[in-house]
Scaffold this active site. Sequence first.
Site, PDB file in Angstrom:
ATOM      1  N   ASP A  66       0.733  -1.200   0.183  1.00 49.59           N
ATOM      2  CA  ASP A  66       0.091   0.064  -0.062  1.00 49.59           C
ATOM      3  C   ASP A  66       0.979   1.244  -0.028  1.00 49.59           C
ATOM      4  OD1 ASP A  66      -2.339   1.811   0.449  1.00 49.59           O
ATOM      5  OD2 ASP A  66      -3.257  -0.053   0.959  1.00 49.59           O
ATOM      6  N   HIS A  76      -3.065   3.332  -4.549  1.00 51.02           N
ATOM      7  CA  HIS A  76      -2.485   2.825  -3.451  1.00 51.02           C
ATOM      8  C   HIS A  76      -0.896   2.477  -3.574  1.00 51.02           C
ATOM      9  CE1 HIS A  76      -5.507   3.439  -0.555  1.00 51.02           C
ATOM     10  NE2 HIS A  76      -6.613   2.975  -1.501  1.00 51.02           N
ATOM     11  N   GLU A  90      -9.837   2.676  -4.882  1.00 54.13           N
ATOM     12  CA  GLU A  90      -9.552   4.219  -4.523  1.00 54.13           C
ATOM     13  C   GLU A  90      -8.547   4.801  -5.505  1.00 54.13           C
ATOM     14  OE1 GLU A  90     -10.731   4.637  -0.104  1.00 54.13           O
ATOM     15  OE2 GLU A  90      -8.912   3.518  -0.536  1.00 54.13           O
TER      16      GLU A  90
HETATM   17  C1  ACM Z   1     -10.928  -0.169   0.917  1.00 53.72           C
HETATM   18  O1  ACM Z   1     -11.379  -0.218   2.059  1.00 53.72           O
HETATM   19  N1  ACM Z   1     -10.388   0.879   0.342  1.00 53.72           N
HETATM   20  C2  ACM Z   1     -11.229  -1.792   0.307  1.00 53.72           C
END
Ligand code: ACM
Length: 756
Positions: A193, A266, A324
Amino acid sequence: MKKTLSLKRIILFASLLVSVTTLKAQFHIIPQPVSLKAGKGSFILAKNAVIGVNKETEPIGKYLQDYLNQNYGFQTTVKVFEKIPANTAIRLNNAWSNAEGAYTMHVSAASVSISGSGAGVFYGVQTLIQLLPTDKSPTLKVIACSIADQPRFGWRGLSLDVSRHFFTVDEVKKYIDVMAHYKLNTFHWHLTDDEGWRIQIDKYPRLTEVGSKISYYAKRGEFRKLDNLIDDGRDGFYTKDEIRDVIKYAQDRFVTILPEIEMPGHSEAAIFAYPQLGCQDSTGAKHRVRMLDPSEYTFKFMEDVLTEVIALFPNQYIHIGGDEAEMVDWLKSPTAVALMKREHLKSEKEVQSYFIKRIEKFLLSKNKRLVGWDEILQGGLAESATVMSWQGEAGGIAAAKMHHHVVMTPLPYMYFDAPQANEDLEPIGWNPPVTWQMVYNYEPQSKELTNAEAEYILGAQGNIWNEKVPNAQHLQYMVYPRALAVAELTWSPKNEKDLERFGWKMKNQYGLFKLWNFNARLPDIDGVDDVITNKSRFKLTLNYPLQGAKVRYALNGKMPDNNSPSAPFPVNINVPLNDSIGLRTFTTWTLNDQHIRQTASIKRVSIKPAHEKAAMLKPGMAYEVFKTGERDIAKLQDEKPAETGETNLIVPVKPVSEGLINWVKIKGFIKIDKEADYELTTGFEVSPALFLDEVEVIKSGLNTYVEPQKALLHLKKGVYAFSGHYIADKANENQTLIELKIAGGEKLYPKFYLMH
Ligand code: ACM
């Protein structure tokens, strides 16, 4: 005149009471088995018992042997047989079964016999482990029973984010170990991440040399401030040998590991290590530090990474994230713009879809299947993708309708980074509270799916993100006991769901947690509720299910702490009540100095009966439904209801079009036949407003599991006017609107007391 029960009824009642309590006292197995019958007597597991196994079940026999040794100091012997002799104390039989994970277990006074195939015997052993006493006595008594069991869903998951906080191999193993005790079988390992890359990749050593040391670079001012992390991050990564070790450890516990390598968003840690992965704009400046540039360099890089990941992990699924992603930033990237032109992609969402589909193709070429968060639906879903539905259920429902496999892990129910109780009293978390009751009540197969579509739901999973989790003890605190609810809702038959029984069983797991030195959040004291009462004294006995627990409490004072004087449970509070009292409790147990704080306010009111006569009223309450976009009930004064009627229960949920809600107003009388103390509550997760004699007794808008409310009222024979309102939606369609019972006694039936 005092009514007397006939002797026959007393005997019947007493025997019912005995059988329910003995059943309760013995079987607190989580998840609830499909079929469970109590036997006669009990089996004594001796210190030197023989565990008979077949070749196939030998590793499970050794697992049990290790467990008994580590937790009780027992020296059992594992013996391998072609056919295990019937006089062997514990028999682990390999038996054919067409249901993955199915097993049978028979405990008699003479022996324990567990049969199943594959994971089945292991799950039988877990059931046996839960039936063992949790104190270290020289012999272990197991109550006789017969169990036949199998899971409802094949995917029973828990995730772990090791990027925001790095957990050591031992900490990860402990997490997997406890999962396995509750028959959870999928460990979703979030390995990369923005805040850290945690897996060794030989071809790209800087991913770990640099990408796993983000907090070191942040402290030197070479990476952005990690002020989203509670502890400024913890650096570290897993070598390939360590990962193989964890995979083996999980396999021994029939847990599959789902590795996640995040893309295209991410990805800040990876981009920090290899800047060429990041998007650049037309001036050559890096304008986005979290987004991968959709360049050939990136695709080659990620395929190389995945090649090494695939070589490590035997799981058929690989999770590639997809959530995201800041896709609009691709519109500034010359690479992305050229790609859009070349591939006729009309939007940034189609770029993401192109990205995911290319990775999918690569994974398929290696016989692996792609899993992604629900954003991968945008711009067109890759043909073979499995969708993890996290932004609520909509993505999962849409994917199942398209005949894609789905894992349900929706906000808020499956997000264990949320506090588990009143957020002012809990450690910092994300989002509003999520109680174990909310988790337990979650149903993965939405009613919006046909039976055939519901088959695409592989199961459900609890997620934890660790921005606010500074160590392994706190991780355990956040995930448990909520993960137990995931275990039961994914394993046990839907018709075996029983919130009350589950709550009781859950409290019985703390002996095991103590044995395992596992820091699950402690249970709340029952009965620390916001109370409205018309009585002139406030009486409450503080009871607690865990032996040795202590409580510090204050009435109208500040929250007690570790330094305040403590009392062992039970504690009797009995004080005059003139106006209101604020109760604050601070509960500790012998495990890890953990404490739980609770508060309640107790307010005195006056409630008068109405002038109406019961004989003039008819059964049921009256209701009005308003289909409206207005969320302020006060503004509906002059509106005409869309529907009116009468009911004994709650008003059936009627669909409304997008953006509208169903406001329901209720009105009637509560008929009291006998003067006594009564308790009035609601079974709603989101409370209705309820007024008795125009006094507000239940406040709307709260989460009743987080801040339970009740009215404790001394009522005389007669009728009492009530009114109220609530929003009818899917959340409350199976819940009870008004619950009335004699204080400390049985529940009354609405059809006997609701009038209008
Ligand atoms: C997430 O909670 N962004 C998968």
